[in-house]
Design an enzyme around this catalytic site. Structure first.
Site, PDB file in Angstrom:
ATOM      1  N   LYS A 195      22.034  54.234  19.540  1.00 34.78           N
ATOM      2  CA  LYS A 195      22.113  54.636  20.943  1.00 34.78           C
ATOM      3  C   LYS A 195      20.705  54.943  21.421  1.00 34.78           C
ATOM      4  CE  LYS A 195      23.963  58.079  24.088  1.00 34.78           C
ATOM      5  NZ  LYS A 195      24.945  59.138  24.317  1.00 34.78           N
ATOM      6  N   LYS A 248      24.282  50.642  21.994  1.00 36.17           N
ATOM      7  CA  LYS A 248      24.394  51.116  23.378  1.00 36.17           C
ATOM      8  C   LYS A 248      23.014  51.376  23.949  1.00 36.17           C
ATOM      9  CE  LYS A 248      25.920  55.096  25.922  1.00 36.17           C
ATOM     10  NZ  LYS A 248      26.323  56.445  25.875  1.00 36.17           N
TER      11      LYS A 248
HETATM   12  C1  PBG Z   1      27.007  61.545  26.124  1.00 33.95           C
HETATM   13  C2  PBG Z   1      27.092  60.140  26.617  1.00 33.95           C
HETATM   14  C3  PBG Z   1      26.295  59.470  27.558  1.00 33.95           C
HETATM   15  C4  PBG Z   1      26.871  58.218  27.756  1.00 33.95           C
HETATM   16  C5  PBG Z   1      27.967  58.147  26.910  1.00 33.95           C
HETATM   17  N1  PBG Z   1      28.073  59.336  26.199  1.00 33.95           N
HETATM   18  C6  PBG Z   1      25.130  59.928  28.338  1.00 33.95           C
HETATM   19  C7  PBG Z   1      23.880  60.272  27.687  1.00 33.95           C
HETATM   20  O1  PBG Z   1      23.690  60.114  26.469  1.00 33.95           O
HETATM   21  O2  PBG Z   1      23.041  60.775  28.411  1.00 33.95           O
HETATM   22  C8  PBG Z   1      26.399  57.166  28.709  1.00 33.95           C
HETATM   23  C9  PBG Z   1      27.429  56.161  29.122  1.00 33.95           C
HETATM   24  C10 PBG Z   1      27.113  55.372  30.337  1.00 33.95           C
HETATM   25  O3  PBG Z   1      25.996  55.404  30.893  1.00 33.95           O
HETATM   26  O4  PBG Z   1      28.021  54.673  30.780  1.00 33.95           O
HETATM   27  N2  PBG Z   1      25.990  61.838  25.251  1.00 33.95           N
END
Ligand code: PBG
Length: 331
Positions: A195, A248
């Protein structure tokens, strides 16, 4: 293979021929729909930066999910917005927390639907970071116990799959241990393994009210320049017991999806995130691109890169096109 004996255009001549030689086919089984849910009744608040997406209360979400279910989409991913936030995100593991209530309700109404819950603290902490903050930084190890507690509480409510998105080191192992100790050895873990710290999460943070109140997430989410590191991250999660792995965002990281696909055989999930969705919607609203065509092209590209499953805010619209309920966009 040489021209003029070989003419690539021969098999592109008609739609039926193209259909016969198509290498990648997007199906409804490939899709997961994310939803935002908050406390209350009768709520369906439109999200400004995500056209066509809403914050629901548990009752209105149930109605919406009837449509998801009837389209044949197998799974949803839930994000909760709590009543109150505190330094440790305690609403994240409260028995009557928003995710806990919603999961119980959905599993009652739609027993076959796969319910995935996002396991993170950022929506629940008053500072908006994904773990406990000490001396201005996120403290890894004490955060692990909390994440395991959140995961166990989601599993207790009936979640089929828990999906840790926090990017703490060691969290998959801690969550697996927590689940097993509590008798949830059949609850699966979908690890947000690679991520990245991404600008494409902007609309999500508006929707989930989870922007960090200071600093950013670069000390725990990955640097967008790295892909060898993505393989290390995935390997750790696999060793710690992940059942599914994730890359992601999706579109700016198709090369990472491809590399992970070739190195690991676990089901690979790609998250087509909020900013990717918002860009297509914004350009389509301006008449600059054909939104349906770009949506199907983007989702197909993610599958072509090697993803088995795609989490996407486009999922319902894409499923309508796949099922022939809405005009077919040329793929
Ligand atoms: C929580 C999380 C996030 C997303 C999914 N889980 C935001 C982040 O890490 O700031 C982003 C998903 C999206 O942008 O659709 N940590």
């Amino acid at each position: 293979m040489h021209f003029p004996e070989y003419r690539a255009r021969r098999l592109r001549r008609t739609e039926t021929l193209r259909r016969m030689v198509r290498e990648v086919r997007l199906g409804v089984d490939d899709l997961v729909v994310p939803f935002f849910v908050r406390h209350g009744k009768g709520i369906k608040e439109p999200l400004r930066s995500m056209p066509g997406q809403f914050r629901f209360s548990p009752d209105t979400l149930s109605k919406e999910i009837k449509q998801v279910d009837s389209l044949g989409i197998p799974a949803v991913l839930l994000f909760g917005i709590p009543r109150k936030k505190d330094p440790v995100g305690s609403e994240g593991y409260a028995r009557d927390g928003i995710i806990q209530q919603t999961v119980r309700r959905l599993k009652d109404t739609f027993p076959d639907l796969v319910v995935i819950t996002d396991v993170c603290l950022c929506e629940y902490t008053d500072h908006g970071h994904c773990g406990i903050v000490r001396d201005g930084t996120v403290d890894n190890d004490p955060t692990l116990d909390l994440l395991a507690k959140v995961a166990v509480s989601h599993a207790t409510s009936g979640a089929d799959i828990v999906a840790p998105s926090d990017m703490m080191d060691g969290r998959v192992g801690a969550i697996r241990e927590g689940l097993d100790e509590s008798g949830f050895e059949n609850t699966a873990i979908l690890a947000y393994s690679a991520k990245y710290a991404s600008g494409f999460y902007g609309p999500f943070r508006d929707a989930a009210e989870s922007a960090p109140s200071f600093g950013d997430r670069r000390s725990y989410q990955m640097d967008s320049a790295n892909s060898d590191e993505a393989l290390r991250e995935v390997a750790l999660d696999v060793e710690e017991g992940a059942d599914m792995i994730m890359v992601k965002p999706a579109l700016p990281y198709l090369d990472v999806i491809w590399r992970v696909r070739n190195a690991f055989d676990l089901p690979l999930v790609a998250y087509n995130v909020s900013g990717e969705f918002a860009m297509i919607k914004a350009a389509a609203a301006n008449g600059w691109v054909n939104g349906d065509q770009c949506m199907m092209e983007a989702l197909t590209a993610i599958k072509r890169a090697g993803a088995d499953l795609i989490i996407s805010y486009h999922a319902v619209e894409a499923a309508q096109i796949i099922q022939g309920l809405s005009k077919k966009a040329s793929l």
